[in-house]
Design an enzyme around this catalytic site. Structure first.
Site, short mmCIF file in Angstrom:
data_model
loop_
_atom_site.label_atom_id
_atom_site.label_comp_id
_atom_site.label_asym_id
_atom_site.label_seq_id
_atom_site.Cartn_x
_atom_site.Cartn_y
_atom_site.Cartn_z
N GLY A 60 17.28 57.28 39.59
CA GLY A 60 17.36 57.01 38.16
C GLY A 60 16.29 56.04 37.73
O GLY A 60 15.42 55.67 38.50
N GLY A 61 16.34 55.67 36.49
CA GLY A 61 15.37 54.76 35.91
C GLY A 61 15.34 53.44 36.64
O GLY A 61 14.29 52.83 36.81
N GLN A 62 16.48 52.98 37.09
CA GLN A 62 16.52 51.64 37.68
C GLN A 62 16.83 51.65 39.16
O GLN A 62 16.80 50.61 39.79
CB GLN A 62 17.58 50.80 36.96
CG GLN A 62 17.39 50.72 35.48
CD GLN A 62 18.44 51.53 34.76
OE1 GLN A 62 19.57 51.62 35.21
NE2 GLN A 62 18.07 52.14 33.67
N GLY A 63 17.16 52.80 39.70
CA GLY A 63 17.46 52.78 41.13
C GLY A 63 18.00 54.12 41.60
O GLY A 63 18.07 55.07 40.84
N LYS B 173 25.56 53.58 42.13
CA LYS B 173 24.20 53.31 41.66
C LYS B 173 23.72 51.98 42.22
O LYS B 173 24.42 50.97 42.11
CB LYS B 173 24.22 53.27 40.14
CG LYS B 173 22.85 53.20 39.52
CD LYS B 173 22.95 53.74 38.11
CE LYS B 173 22.15 52.88 37.16
NZ LYS B 173 22.38 53.29 35.78
N ASP C 212 18.52 55.74 25.59
CA ASP C 212 17.74 56.55 26.53
C ASP C 212 18.38 57.94 26.66
O ASP C 212 18.71 58.38 27.74
CB ASP C 212 17.68 55.83 27.89
CG ASP C 212 16.59 56.39 28.79
OD1 ASP C 212 15.74 57.16 28.28
OD2 ASP C 212 16.59 56.09 29.99
#
Ligand SMILES: *[C@@H]1O[C@H](CO)[C@@H](O)[C@H](O)[C@H]1NC(C)=O
Ligand SMILES: *[C@@H]1O[C@H](CO)[C@@H](O)[C@H](O)[C@H]1NC(C)=O
Ligand SMILES: *[C@@H]1O[C@H](CO)[C@@H](O)[C@H](O)[C@H]1NC(C)=O
Ligand SMILES: *[C@@H]1O[C@H](CO)[C@@H](O)[C@H](O)[C@H]1NC(C)=O
Ligand SMILES: *[C@@H]1O[C@H](CO)[C@@H](O)[C@H](O)[C@H]1NC(C)=O
Ligand SMILES: *[C@@H]1O[C@H](CO)[C@@H](O)[C@H](O)[C@H]1NC(C)=O
Ligand SMILES: *[C@@H]1O[C@H](CO)[C@@H](O)[C@H](O)[C@H]1NC(C)=O
Ligand SMILES: *[C@@H]1O[C@H](CO)[C@@H](O)[C@H](O)[C@H]1NC(C)=O
Ligand SMILES: *[C@@H]1O[C@H](CO)[C@@H](O)[C@H](O)[C@H]1NC(C)=O
Ligand SMILES: *[C@@H]1O[C@H](CO)[C@@H](O)[C@H](O)[C@H]1NC(C)=O
Ligand SMILES: *[C@@H]1O[C@H](CO)[C@@H](O)[C@H](O)[C@H]1NC(C)=O
Length: 754
Positions: free
Chosen positions: A438-441, A457, A553
């Site tokens: 994902g965007g952050q991890g 996540k 987003d």
């Protein structure tokens, strides 16, 4: 000679006025401790009614227009507003409020009664005429015109100062005594009625309509009166006779708005007048809402009469025992007060709950020197240590704060997992468990001890901004419970970067479905369902009553699919909780989905989510990515690519071949979806529909599309459903710029023509 004498007389008058004013001022200042609100030497009461200046009894005791007559002839003295030489028009007072600019007066009740035995009508007419003095108006805020009866039409006939005469009135009807609003009921026209009066009214009388004889058997008398709002409480017995009038023979309370209404004005709190009224030098003025004019008021910290020189007196805040503003030593000052802690203590003593804490014991001088030396050394050493561990500490503090925030915000139903549990569940974060990046991890699939499958996540790097995003997401998701929004089950706080545990959504993302799994057929019905459910989820976020959530987003990769294409919107790392209609800064965005407005405002709004959702709709109907390769092989944002096609009426060429058919009705549905997308993609945020409007449109389409499918066997029946379809043709520029749906005439209501 005559003119000379006149001159001398005038100058005499001037000097005497000056002397008078001087005397008045000195008298007033010397009696500052006197609570009287009247001019010195003037009666300040009439019976038990206080008469504050500018009101006054007798010559020289009142300002022009505020003359009060005190009738001492009766046992209890009665005060009247002096309204001309004919005492008939004078209005009896109940009380005067110096701060609110209101006075209560008695208003007689108007009635008409029908007497059956001798077939006669008796009546009482009560006029209120304030036209004599511009100072007075009937309060439109505090009064209601009230009529009581079962066949009653009562009108106010009135003269509004400086405008034409107006009428307003109300109607009450009841077929019998049982047909009324009931004792204590609202005056809603069943037995009694109420109506507001216009602003600026200074005269009123009652005009009766209807014929009283219609209802006389059970309702012989009709009443009407202008009365203070909420004073009247309906009783069925008031319909039965003259009792209501007799109970209130003196009159009922009506509120009169008084104000300084002469040649002066109030300019931002400063009175500008040839004949000033706000004479206290601690006073200011304020415009009023009913008509022209203004009131004077004492400055904050003062009380008394702003209309008298020196009339505003300092409030001794320290002596207000019931709401003591100070818990320490209170000292009254001119217009304010100070509050301090007693010697040897410190703290914030302001307010009832203020506290003063004892200072540490004082030592004799040599001891103090010794102690300060030791302290100095200690401080120096400490400082070295501090500098050394400064960064470390700062980070720790921040972490601690955040974790405290988590605990505060988390509901009880969120589980807290240990890092051991997470490691076991994900097979020590094995590569084979990675669901996506994902965007952050990374997101890992996990299996808990109870065999529940979850998605976990985990952030990739340790970055300050990412930690913030995680915190954001936990706080947001812990408060959301919606079937189309991915559910947060718990989190793990033991590790440096918190990890989030979600419900597992088995069928991947919409992005994967559309662009990575192209062989899998996806019907138009399924796509419509996905669009609708995503819109529902976003609308839910946008329209929470207490606070709005902007997703920030929206993209197909953030729309997860459960079994049966049930949508679960996810990834709230960029979301913001905002009070309704507020804005947030743009933190990060995904190429191809970004609202062009955000690029220069750097601010995301609900409208930005709508824009991004428009791109998702286009992905659904074209099965092209948000940034795609056009025919020439150039990279192109789907939004601009599609819009330019639509402008040339070639948009159908971009539709996913899988859902294109020969059936014009189905194509009409596609055009309609395209219209929704086009509107969502309006360049100006304010031109875009709200998420709720999008939901409504999509719901209609889903219903229509379902009916198409179920009626497939009976083609004639569906014939008229679409009506005349204006295609998703944006033939010219102006049409394109307007925010109208291009198929706005599409007839969808299935019931309308069948
Ligand atoms: C102070 O007020 C009282 C009434 O409250 C009044 O009788 C008295 O005359 C006033 N004193 C002066 C000095 O005006
Ligand atoms: C004045 O006295 C009358 C009766 O004597 C009473 O009804 C009324 O409420 C009193 N007004 C005030 C303001 O005290
Ligand atoms: C004030 O009212 C009295 C009656 O109470 C009246 O005699 C007098 O003329 C009035 N004064 C003014 C200036 O209207
Ligand atoms: C006067 O009106 C003000 C504002 O409406 C109110 O707070 C105050 O209690 C009133 N004073 C009296 C004596 O009724
Ligand atoms: C009609 O009768 C009522 C009493 O029933 C009486 O008070 C009233 O004066 C009478 N009116 C006339 C005009 O006789
Ligand atoms: C009103 O209702 C009561 C009982 O609820 C009934 O006895 C009476 O006859 C009714 N009156 C009319 C005029 O309908
Ligand atoms: C207002 O001013 C006019 C002329 O300037 C004057 O005739 C009139 O008396 C003034 N009115 C008041 C209430 O002072
Ligand atoms: C009060 O009203 C006057 C005119 O009626 C206007 O000129 C003035 O600006 C107003 N003052 C304020 C503070 O609104
Ligand atoms: C207000 O008036 C009083 C006496 O009348 C005077 O002592 C004081 O200085 C004045 N204050 C201002 C701010 O003019
Ligand atoms: C009193 O003083 C405090 C601070 O000293 C200030 O915040 C407050 O506004 C003042 N109050 C008034 C009524 O002037
Ligand atoms: C406080 O108020 C009371 C009456 O409310 C008064 O008797 C007393 O003198 C006042 N004390 C001070 C310090 O002003």
């Amino acid at each position: 000679m005559a003119s000379l004498r006149q001159l001398q007389f005038d100058s005499f008058l001037n000097t005497s006025t000056l002397i008078c004013l001087f005397l008045l001022t000195t008298l007033a200042t010397s009696t500052t401790m006197n609570s009287s609100m009247s001019l010195p030497g003037c009666p300040d009461k009439c019976g038990n009614i206080t008469i504050p200046y500018p009101f006054g009894i007798g010559t020289g005791c009142h300002r022009i227009g505020f003359n009060i007559t005190c009738d001492l002839s009766t046992t209890s003295s009665r005060a009247f507003l002096f309204l001309g030489s004919d005492p008939l028009y004078n209005v009896e007072l109940m009380d005067i409020n110096i701060t609110s600019g209101e006075a209560r007066a008695y208003q007689k009740i108007d009635y008409v009664c029908y007497n059956e035995q001798n077939n006669t009508i008796t009546s009482n007419t009560a006029v209120m005429d304030l036209t004599f003095s511009p100072s007075y108006l009937l309060s439109n805020r505090r009064n209601k015109f009230t009529a009581i009866g079962c066949y009653t039409l009562a009108n106010i006939a009135s003269i509004v100062r400086d405008t034409a005469s107006v009428r307003s009135g109300c109607v009450s009807y009841c077929g019998n005594l049982n047909g009324t609003t009931g004792d204590g009921g609202p005056c809603n026209g069943l037995g009694c009625c109420q109506t507001a009066i216009p602003v600026g009214l200074n005269y009123y009388e009652v005009n009766w309509g209807y014929n009283i004889r219609y209802g006389w058997r059970f309702n012989p008398c009709n009443y009407a009166v202008l009365v203070e709002e909420d004073w009247y409480k309906f009783q069925v017995r008031d319909l039965s006779g003259l009792d209501f009038y007799e109970r209130n023979e003196n009159g009922v309370p009506v509120v009169v708005d008084w104000a300084i209404r002469d040649n002066g004005t109030c300019q931002h709190g400063v009175e500008v007048s040839p004949n000033p009224a706000c004479l206290s030098n601690r006073s200011s003025c304020q415009n009023i809402s009913n008509g022209k004019g203004y009131l004077c008021q004492c400055l904050p910290g003062y009380e008394g009469s702003p209309y008298i020189p020196g009339g505003c007196i300092d409030i001794d805040e320290c002596n207000i025992t019931d709401k003591n503003p100070c818990s320490g030593i209170c000292t009254n000052t001119d217009g304010n007060f100070t509050c301090s802690c007693p010697k040897g203590t410190h703290g914030n003593p302001y307010g009832k709950d203020g506290i003063c804490i004892k200072n540490p014991q004082n030592f004799p001088y040599p001891a103090r020197v010794a102690i300060s030396t030791i302290l100095g050394v200690a401080v120096f050493l400490g400082l070295c240590l501090l500098v050394a561990s400064h960064i470390q500490q700062k980070r720790h503090m921040k972490e601690k704060e955040e974790y405290e925030k988590y605990y505060q915000m988390m509901d009880n139903h969120l589980r807290v997992f240990s890092s051991k549990q997470i490691e076991n569940a994900t097979n020590n974060f094995s590569e084979s468990n990675v669901l996506g990046a994902g965007g952050q991890g990374n997101v890992y699939k996990g299996l808990l001890e109870n065999n529940q499958v979850v998605a976990i996540k985990k952030a990739r790097e340790v970055e300050e901004t990412q930690r913030g995003e995680f915190v954001n997401e936990i706080i947001l998701l812990s408060q959301i419970n919606h079937k189309n929004i991915v559910r947060l089950l718990g989190c793990c706080l033991e590790v440096k970067i918190p990890m989030l545990v979600y419900e597992f959504v088995p069928n991947g993302t919409l992005f994967y479905l559309l662009h990575r799994n192209k062989t899998r057929p996806t019907s138009l019905g399924a796509r419509l369902k996905i669009a609708l459910e995503s819109a529902v989820a976003l609308d839910y976020l946008h329209s929470s009553i207490s606070r709005s959530i902007i997703h920030g987003d929206v993209k197909s990769a953030n729309i997860l699919l459960d079994t049966d294409y049930t949508v679960k919107v996810s990834d709230f790392g960029a979301s913001s909780v905002v009070p309704v209609d507020e804005i947030v800064e743009l933190v990060h965005y995904s190429v191809g989905y970004l609202d062009p407005e955000c690029l220069y405002t750097q601010i995301i709004t609900k409208n930005s989510d709508v824009y991004s959702f428009g791109v998702v709709i286009l992905e659904l109907i074209t099965r092209k990515q948000a940034v795609y390769l056009d025919e020439k092989g150039d990279k192109q944002p789907l939004s601009t690519g599609f819009l330019s096609k639509a402008r040339k009426n070639k948009h159908r060429a971009m539709f996913d071949v899988e859902i294109v058919t020969n059936d014009e009705k189905v194509m009409g549905v596609l055009d309609k979806i395209c219209d929704i997308a086009v509107q969502c993609l309006s360049p100006k945020g304010e031109d875009r529909p709200t998420m709720w409007q999008v939901v409504e449109e999509l719901q209609k389409l889903v219903r229509f599309h379902n009916s198409l499918e179920s009626w497939q066997h009976d083609p004639q029946k569906t014939e008229s459903l679409l009506g005349e379809t204006k295609l998703c043709s944006l033939s010219d520029e102006s049409d394109f710029n307007s925010t109208k749906y291009c198929t706005s005439q599409l007839e969808i209501d299935t019931g309308a023509r069948s």
